[in-house]
Scaffold this active site. Sequence first.
Site, short mmCIF file in Angstrom:
data_model
loop_
_atom_site.label_atom_id
_atom_site.label_comp_id
_atom_site.label_asym_id
_atom_site.label_seq_id
_atom_site.Cartn_x
_atom_site.Cartn_y
_atom_site.Cartn_z
N LYS A 44 -12.13 -7.89 37.82
CA LYS A 44 -12.79 -7.08 36.80
C LYS A 44 -14.18 -7.63 36.50
CE LYS A 44 -11.49 -7.72 32.53
NZ LYS A 44 -10.75 -7.87 31.28
N LYS A 71 -17.58 -10.95 31.22
CA LYS A 71 -18.62 -11.88 30.78
C LYS A 71 -18.24 -13.32 31.09
CE LYS A 71 -17.40 -10.13 26.28
NZ LYS A 71 -17.97 -9.30 25.23
N LYS A 121 -5.65 -16.02 29.46
CA LYS A 121 -6.59 -16.87 28.71
C LYS A 121 -6.00 -18.23 28.38
CE LYS A 121 -9.90 -13.76 26.59
NZ LYS A 121 -10.53 -13.35 25.33
#
Length: 338
Positions: A201, A204, A118
């Site tokens: 994966k 969202k 991230k």
Amino acid sequence: MTETTFTPRVFSGIQPSGDLHLGNYLGALKRFADAQDKGVQSIYCMVDLHAITVPQNPADLKRSTRELAAGFIASGVSPEKSILINQSQVPEHAQLAWIFNCVARMGWMGRMTQWKDKAGKNAEAASLGLFAYPALMAADILIYHATHVPVGEDQKQHLELTRDIAAKFNHDYGVDFFPITEPVIEGAATRVMSLRDGAKKMSKSDPSDASRINLTDDADTIAKKIRKAKTDPDALPSEVEGLKDRPEARNLVNIYAGLNDQTVEQVLADHGGQQFGTFKPALAELAVSKIAPISTEMARLMSDVTEIDRLLAHGAEQAREISAPILKKTYEIVGMVG
Ligand code: TYM
């Protein structure tokens, strides 16, 4: 020191940071409902404080939090059987997180793959909250002395860190106060992959909406996304070994198994030998029968946000009956006057 036996208690959380997808459903929500129905006290949480570790639009965050509450309920989590909460409404989470910020080591946090993914190359610009995220997650769990945490595969490392934090706290203060929590990562669909790329994966944050099935998708959209899902040209094998090196085929079989409460072996026993031209419509029909009712129910629940807010306020009251005494005892152990 005698070892304390902790009463079994389940805790898990989901970020209200966008649409819920099939990975959240199979890896988490569906299994929450199953755990709750086994009669163990269960606490489920919308983790809004985690969501703001990256920028969020305030109005969207509010809407997503309520929509997530609707998603929990529509997926079978009952506010009567479980305690359903929004994280910021139970202040003990953030209070215990501070203590854990002082227990956890910088090196531990720096090794978290989610942090590295991230924060990317520009860690200097990432928020301090994003770095400390796993300490808050440990606090979410340990403020209830939760013993079991059902999650998808991607949360495994964070749960190992939760165990390390509990063990270090217990060791540093010479107590046996926090349980060493068990991750519960079970079933055929603990890592649902993107429908466009079997190596990624389902998430969202993927820019392609076709990569995931959202719990808010209608029947036509679900069927279309499955029809278009990436596959290979071969028929389905009849043995699990035949899925080796076929990530897209494996993913669709896992999804089928997860949705239908079956093992991968059972799915292959029934569908082995089929071409995707036959298997995909069967999967689409199954997915629509399981997901479309959830999306309808979420929309119905979202038409009365006052009721959702009432349920969350009630959940927070129930949760604080457990969390407040545990925080008080923690403060005592640490040496706070009060
Ligand atoms: P989050 O919001 O990313 O995901 C919520 C849950 O969904 C699971 N999941 C998946 N499972 C299978 N396949 C996928 N593609 C997939 N994508 C997501 C996740 O594993 C998770 O179980 N850090 C957590 C939230 C959290 C939490 C906690 C969880 C905060 N505090 C305490 C457990 C206990 C997160 O970001 O999940």
